[in-house]
Design a protein around this motif. Structure first.
Motif, short mmCIF file in Angstrom:
data_model
loop_
_atom_site.label_atom_id
_atom_site.label_comp_id
_atom_site.label_asym_id
_atom_site.label_seq_id
_atom_site.Cartn_x
_atom_site.Cartn_y
_atom_site.Cartn_z
N ARG A 46 30.64 2.77 -29.03
CA ARG A 46 30.62 4.12 -28.44
C ARG A 46 30.27 4.10 -26.96
N HIS A 82 32.01 15.33 -31.77
CA HIS A 82 31.61 14.50 -32.90
C HIS A 82 30.63 15.27 -33.78
N THR A 99 35.65 13.61 -36.06
CA THR A 99 36.03 13.73 -34.66
C THR A 99 36.99 14.90 -34.52
#
Length: 283
Positions: free
Chosen positions: A105, A235, A244
């Motif tokens: 991420r 998210h 998502t």
């Protein structure tokens, strides 16, 4: 028939197919009539409506144009592009370890200029201390049977939080007061975490508000926690999966909710008072 990597992806594809069918029916068109308008063989309409063939961007544009519903094009294209990754179970995301999930991420956080976060249960990862993150990730790992690399995952999460001190980023955080009261780890770890929040509130790039238990005239109920990355994606973390969201209309809905939540939060001295009160309760 294509196979999808998870039941969530298959469900997402079927939802898109169902929406295409609804648009055709609402336009009063039969399958062969829509095919003729699009210049397709009539069997293509059936394949798309039964999720046998995933639609391309051009297919969706042609379908919406034929039905006179161009206003739905952007949402359907966004949903189609992310169908395979829009709903991903944690067991898939965590199968290579918690550390790799944290590291994966990093690019998203580094390129995000405006990060908006609403937390209703736990402190968001960017604002966690090592001890708090360790307690949380250990609990997650035990629950999902993925607890082998918690120490490495915590280190990766702390490395990601360095974006708080890099230029060019802004962070707007709204916490429910309950987040300050849910104890994770030892009382010392929780006290340190709350003290860290007080420090974070002084950063020029950070706006941190707290919604008090006693907030009056609240016109929006407590929601699931979510993060908004610029205006591009949202998210949402569920117990079973990460969702998502990339459809413009859905992103707009979360941005509207976030704006309302910000309105009922308190800031500055009042917010610090709520954090300090939570610290006092631990002592």
């Amino acid at each position: 028939m294509p196979t999808y990597p998870s039941s969530g992806a298959g469900t997402a594809r079927k939802a898109i197919a169902a929406r295409l069918r609804e648009l055709r029916l609402e336009a009063g068109l039969k399958g062969h009539e829509l095919a003729a308008r699009c210049g397709w063989h009539k069997s293509k309409v059936s394949r798309l409506e039964n999720a046998i063939t995933p639609p391309s961007d051009d297919d969706i544009r042609a379908w919406c144009a034929a039905c006179g519903t161009d206003n739905h094009t952007a949402d359907l294209i966004a949903a189609s592009r992310t169908a395979d990754s829009a709903y991903v179970e944690w067991r898939r995301l965590q199968r290579t370890g918690l550390r790799r999930l944290q590291e994966s991420r990093m690019p998203l956080y580094e390129r995000t200029r405006l990060f908006r976060s609403y937390a209703s249960h736990v402190v968001p990862g960017l604002f966690q201390t090592p001890a708090y993150a360790s307690a949380l990730l250990s609990a997650i790992g035990r629950f999902h049977d993925a607890s082998g690399d918690v120490v490495e995952a915590v280190a990766a999460r702390m490395a990601r939080s360095r974006v708080l001190h890099n230029g060019g980023h802004r962070f707007t955080l709204v916490l429910e007061e309950s987040v300050l009261r849910y104890q994770l780890g030892t009382p010392e770890a929780m006290t340190s975490q709350l003290g860290h929040l007080l420090s974070v509130m002084s950063l020029p790039a950070v706006s941190l508000g707290v919604i008090p238990f006693a907030a009056r005239e609240r016109d929006l109920w407590t929601l699931e926690a979510f993060n908004v990355f610029d205006d591009q994606r949202v998210h949402v973390e569920l117990l079973s999966a990460q969702v998502t969201i990339s459809a413009p209309s859905e992103i707009a809905l979360y941005l509207r909710a976030f704006a309302k939540l910000r309105e009922i939060a308190v800031y500055g001295t009042e917010a610090r008072g709520l954090v300090t009160s939570a610290i006092d309760a631990l002592r």
